[in-house]
Write an enzyme that holds these catalytic residues in place. Structure first.
Site, PDB file in Angstrom:
ATOM      1  N   GLU A   2      -3.667   2.808 -10.265  1.00 25.24           N
ATOM      2  CA  GLU A   2      -3.046   1.497 -10.313  1.00 25.24           C
ATOM      3  C   GLU A   2      -2.483   1.141 -11.682  1.00 25.24           C
ATOM      4  OE1 GLU A   2      -2.295   0.272  -7.723  1.00 25.24           O
ATOM      5  OE2 GLU A   2      -3.715   0.997  -6.241  1.00 25.24           O
ATOM      6  N   ASN A  13       0.788   4.357   1.054  1.00 27.93           N
ATOM      7  CA  ASN A  13       0.622   5.499   1.957  1.00 27.93           C
ATOM      8  C   ASN A  13       1.742   6.511   1.727  1.00 27.93           C
ATOM      9  OD1 ASN A  13      -1.415   3.892   3.498  1.00 27.93           O
ATOM     10  ND2 ASN A  13       0.404   2.754   4.107  1.00 27.93           N
ATOM     11  N   HIS A  20       6.549   0.003  -7.952  1.00 27.59           N
ATOM     12  CA  HIS A  20       5.121   0.305  -8.132  1.00 27.59           C
ATOM     13  C   HIS A  20       4.634   1.275  -7.056  1.00 27.59           C
ATOM     14  CE1 HIS A  20       0.835  -1.070  -9.050  1.00 27.59           C
ATOM     15  NE2 HIS A  20       0.695  -0.499  -7.860  1.00 27.59           N
ATOM     16  N   GLU A  21       4.960   0.979  -5.814  1.00 26.72           N
ATOM     17  CA  GLU A  21       4.472   1.823  -4.716  1.00 26.72           C
ATOM     18  C   GLU A  21       5.117   3.203  -4.736  1.00 26.72           C
ATOM     19  OE1 GLU A  21       1.910   0.751  -3.339  1.00 26.72           O
ATOM     20  OE2 GLU A  21       2.114  -1.320  -3.982  1.00 26.72           O
ATOM     21  N   HIS A  62       3.413   5.582  -7.011  1.00 31.70           N
ATOM     22  CA  HIS A  62       2.190   6.154  -6.426  1.00 31.70           C
ATOM     23  C   HIS A  62       2.453   7.468  -5.685  1.00 31.70           C
ATOM     24  CE1 HIS A  62      -1.002   3.367  -7.237  1.00 31.70           C
ATOM     25  NE2 HIS A  62      -0.367   2.329  -6.726  1.00 31.70           N
ATOM     26  N   MET A 106       0.837  -1.193   0.000  1.00 32.52           N
ATOM     27  CA  MET A 106       0.000   0.000   0.000  1.00 32.52           C
ATOM     28  C   MET A 106       0.876   1.248   0.000  1.00 32.52           C
ATOM     29  SD  MET A 106      -2.843   1.504  -0.011  1.00 32.52           S
ATOM     30  CE  MET A 106      -3.130   3.257   0.141  1.00 32.52           C
TER      31      MET A 106
END
Length: 907
Positions: free
Chosen positions: A363, A308, A340-341, A344, A306
């Site tokens: 995503e 955050n 990937h994270e 974000h 995730m």
């Protein structure tokens, strides 16, 4: 045959969205965590902008929170302090605070609420996770809020568009570590005489007096959505690096946190972060806005990881690589996850989708940027573009070939529906569509457009057309018209190629894995970049990237006497069907050592033929013939694709003894020679390709039941059981060794594997053992494993046991539906607040293949509330019906091909 499909709402329903009378601008969140009593609580003060006159404030709140007194302060009113009456709505996850005077539009107000709650093991909200510290169970706590679970940790306005700043203060036992999105500004033991601010002093005075508390205050965040807020408390250790950012010149500290027993396995994850973070800043031409970036690995986690803001979280297996055993697959998985994270931090965190309809903007981009474009720069030896085709394209098109698919952009008013769209369409199909667009307009211009899009929506929210407008500005093309159907419509096209006297004629129809579409399923016309590769008479390769199919059908002038292929590089989100003669020519050309077709071409062709055979658009024997032609292939990604697709055929036909025997014999001839050449050991200095090829070959030979391979693998596990020394179990073939031990062993192997599944200090071995132990054959041991899953397995692992070995094992596959049905109420309660139930439905019913299976599954669920897993159920039912037809259609063709192949093999 038609199957019952989930209903897709046409537009957001107001019932599920908060009123727009007020908007939060800032949160002061103060709370304590007690890891002994497993409780937390505190108070939140929310600064509000009053947009319309209102005497009620409605915000989100889970029924886990025990709300205490709530008050509202508004300086614009004479009597500016009001106590509020609370009305909870459990269904909608919200609370209404009625106040005695209307708050006037244009004013500002301050809402304060006190609350308490237990730390549950729910893997959502603010929850507990367990670990073993010198044999003793200890706990730590962390958050997982996406998509709508910030409300389970504090009352808030839990919608992505309602961004605000957050000032977080954590109160905890003094011997623990506190983490949040931002760096700490201060941390000190609580001293009643030190006179902290009045609210904090009053709050801490209510806590247990026999505990030494400490207070950690964090910097205020930038404006952000509630689902990105994060905090954690526990006995964490960390590793640290620092990077100098290319745009700002700032030095950013990077840390990875974990429990002390596994922190040494997190160094590679930290290295990846240090490599990719500066790259993103350069590519997007936007400074990373936070002062730090942390990662926290957790033993219990609902999803993989995730994003955050400033505090990435995820499963230990998503971040850990044992430095003593260089597992290439683990390294790749960690690098993909971390990259990937980090993507974000821009896509999703700086610029956030306006509502969950646009989840793919987060995503899909993170998958494309993090797992292809950026990762390819950091690890060029990994052939990430070809892997992208093998994983993301295959995953996306496999799911989107069902009638029960959904558009990339899909209305999500119901919270239960939001959780269901975290799937292969929002991630993989979206990434593939964006990659196709990038190739069509050119990657440099594509990324320039992406940068414009982000800059136009810094710290704001966006919808699909905002992205198209950014790319249009950079390319001068009408991106909205080009891309609209790719994101708003279900499915993708099949491009059928016929040859004419002057070239080729191409036609597009929707591809369905159940066969040719009905008229109502075949209405969409996509704008299809054809990527036509041709070879002229001088042997020169030409690429027509401008070729675009905008109508149902069209002709293109090319020389068909020479080599050609559509969808060069397999970048297009579609499948291609050639005549059998042309397919044979392409296959032979692709098998050449100096072929004009790339590795991605070969992978795409392999998957196309496999899926066309499933849909009845070519014979299954064509797929086996293609593999037979390519038996001298040397790249592991192609062999991995062969093994994946052959595995599907094996699972579908494994109750047809003659076919099963023939398929496994065919597999042995493909993979056993590779094992004989490469062996079982991994000498230092080998290339990644050789390591992966050996791993794939051993797995393939095991699937083919090669006796010498089985005995070699079992001997290694037997030595491990005897000595406890695992040096004879190389990490790259650990999964095959464990699987051989389970499949061909007995109780001793079963108990040894089950013990490994409980070893939190070795996440890689644990995951491999969970996948393998389900291949046991003994009925009594299967009973024990099912009982273990029900009563002892960690929640995240319970589904993994079913998803991997048990669903693939012919002996256990038919037992899973009964296991699920018998324990439906227990599973529904156990997974009431996370996404595990939908995955369990997929695992227990997604590998069935008879009419009896279909009828019994449909009958069981007809009186159940399926709102949390309606798509997974619809997809499972459709898969069963597709397989029924597939078996009937392909059985004789498959049997005949195998018989002829066996005869040829004897010559």
């Amino acid at each position: 045959m038609s199957s019952k499909l989930p209903e897709f709402p046409a537009s957001p329903a107001d019932k599920y969205r908060l009123p727009t009378d007020v908007k939060p601008s800032h949160y002061n969140l103060t709370f304590y965590t007690d890891l002994k009593s497993l409780q937390f609580g505190g108070f939140v003060t929310i600064e509000l902008d009053i947009l319309r006159d209102t005497s009620a404030i409605i915000l989100n709140c889970s029924d886990d929170l025990d709300l205490k007194n709530a008050s509202v302060h508004c300086a614009s009113l004479e009597a500016n302090q009001f106590q509020s009456a609370q009305i909870a709505d459990k269904e909608l996850g919200r609370v209404t605070l009625n106040i005695s005077a209307a708050l006037p539009a244009g004013s500002k107000a301050q809402l304060k609420i006190h609350y308490n709650a237990p730390l549950r093991g729910s893997m959502n909200g603010y929850y507990k996770s367990a670990w073993k510290n010198e044999g003793q169970t200890e706990y730590y706590a962390l958050t997982h809020f996406q998509p709508i679970d910030a409300r389970a940790a504090f009352p808030c306005f839990d919608e992505p568009a309602l961004k605000a700043t957050f000032a977080i203060t954590m109160v905890s036992r003094s011997d623990t570590v506190n983490l949040s999105n931002m760096p700490a500004t201060s941390e000190e033991s609580y001293d009643p005489s030190s006179s902290p601010d009045a609210d904090l002093a009053s709050f801490v005075s209510t806590l247990a007096k026999d505990i030494q508390w400490k207070i950690t205050k964090f910097q205020v965040t930038p404006p952000m959505s509630s689902y990105l807020v994060a905090f954690a408390n526990g006995s964490f250790s960390y590793l640290e690096k620092k990077v100098v950012m290319p745009l700002s010149g700032r030095t950013i500290p990077l840390r990875v946190y974990a429990t002390p027993d596994i922190i040494h396995q997190m160094e590679f994850s930290l290295d990846v972060t240090a490599k990719v973070l500066p790259l993103y800043e350069t590519i997007f031409n936007i400074e990373y806005p936070l002062p730090k970036l942390d990662t926290l690995a957790a033993n219990d986690f609902d999803m993989g990881a995730m994003e955050n803001w400033g505090l990435i979280t995820g499963r230990t297996s998503a971040f850990s690589v044992d430095p003593a055993k260089a597992d290439i697959s683990a390294r790749k998985r960690v690098a993909q996850t971390q990259s990937h994270e980090v993507a974000h931090m821009w896509f999703g965190n700086i610029t956030t989708m306006e509502w969950w309809d646009y989840l793919y903007l987060n995503e899909g981009f993170a998958s494309l940027m993090g797992e292809a474009i950026v990762l390819g720069e950091v690890f060029p030896e990994w052939e990430v573009n070809a892997f992208f085709v093998a994983y993301h394209s295959n995953r996306a098109l496999g799911l989107d070939a069902k009638r029960s698919s959904h558009p990339i952009e899909v209305a999500c008013p119901d919270p239960n529906f939001i959780n269901q769209i975290f799937d292969g369409l929002s991630y993989s199909k979206a990434a593939c569509v964006l990659r196709m667009l990038s190739d069509y307009v050119g990657e440099e211009r594509f990324l320039k457009g992406v940068s414009l899009y982000l800059k136009n929506h810094l710290y704001g929210t966006s919808v699909t057309n905002d992205l198209w407008d950014g790319i249009a500005a950079a390319t001068g093309q009408d991106i909205r018209r080009l891309m609209d159907n790719w994101v708003t419509k279900i499915g993708f096209p099949l491009i059928t190629v016929t040859e004419t006297s002057s070239g080729i004629h191409v036609r597009q129809d929707r591809f369905l894995n159940s066969g040719a579409p009905d008229a109502e399923d075949n209405e969409t016309i996509w704008n299809v970049p054809l990527g036509i590769l041709t070879v002229d008479k001088n042997g020169q390769v030409h690429m027509d990237k401008a070729a675009l199919l905008e109508d149902r059908e069209r002709s293109f002038a090319i020389d068909t006497s020479m080599t050609f292929k559509l969808n060069s590089g397999s970048l297009g989100v579609y499948r291609v069907r050639y005549t059998p003669e042309r397919l044979s020519k392409i296959a032979v050309e692709a098998a050449k050592e100096d072929s004009v077709f790339s590795l991605s071409d070969r992978i795409g062709l392999l998957y196309d033929v496999a899926e066309l055979s499933k849909a009845g658009l070519t014979q299954l024997s064509s797929f086996l013939t293609l593999i037979d032609i390519w038996r001298n292939e040397t790249n592991y990604l192609v062999w991995s694709g062969v093994l994946t697709k052959m595995g599907t055929v094996l699972r579908i036909f494994d109750h047809h003894a003659n076919i099963d025997d023939g398929l496994r014999a065919f597999l042995r001839t493909l993979f056993a020679p590779l094992v004989q050449r490469l062996g079982f050991d991994f000498p230092a200095g080998e290339s990644v390709d050789v390591v992966q090829l050996r791993k794939t070959a051993i797995a393939g030979a095991l699937s083919g039941r090669d006796e010498s391979v089985i005995q070699a693998l079992r001997a290694r596990f037997a030595d491990f059981m005897k000595t406890g020394d695992d040096t004879g179990i190389p990490a790259d073939i650990r999964a095959s060794i464990f699987m051989a031990a389970a499949r061909f062993g007995g109780r001793e192997e079963f108990e040894a594997l089950l013990k490994i599944t409980e070893n939190l200090a070795n996440p890689g071995a644990k995951s491999a053992a969970i996948a393998a132990v389900g291949f046991i054959q003994d009925s009594d041991l299967i009973d024990e494993l099912l009982s273990y899953i029900l009563t002892k397995a960690r929640d995240q692992d319970a589904v993994s046991f079913c998803y991997n070995g048990l669903a693939s094992n012919p002996v256990t596959r038919q037992r899973l539906p009964a296991f699920f049905k018998d324990n439906y109420d227990a599973f529904s309660k156990r997974f009431a607040t996370n996404s595990m139930l939908k995955y369990l439905v997929e695992a227990c019913f997604g590998e069935l293949s008879t009419q009896k299976d279909y009828d019994e599954t449909e009958e069981f669920f007809k009186d159940k509330d399926t709102t949390r897993y309606s798509m997974a159920l619809a997809q499972a039912l459709e898969t069963i019906r597709t397989r029924i037809v597939y078996i009937e259609r392909s059985r004789d063709d498959l049997s005949d091909w195998l018989s002829k192949w066996e005869e040829r093999s004897k010559l």
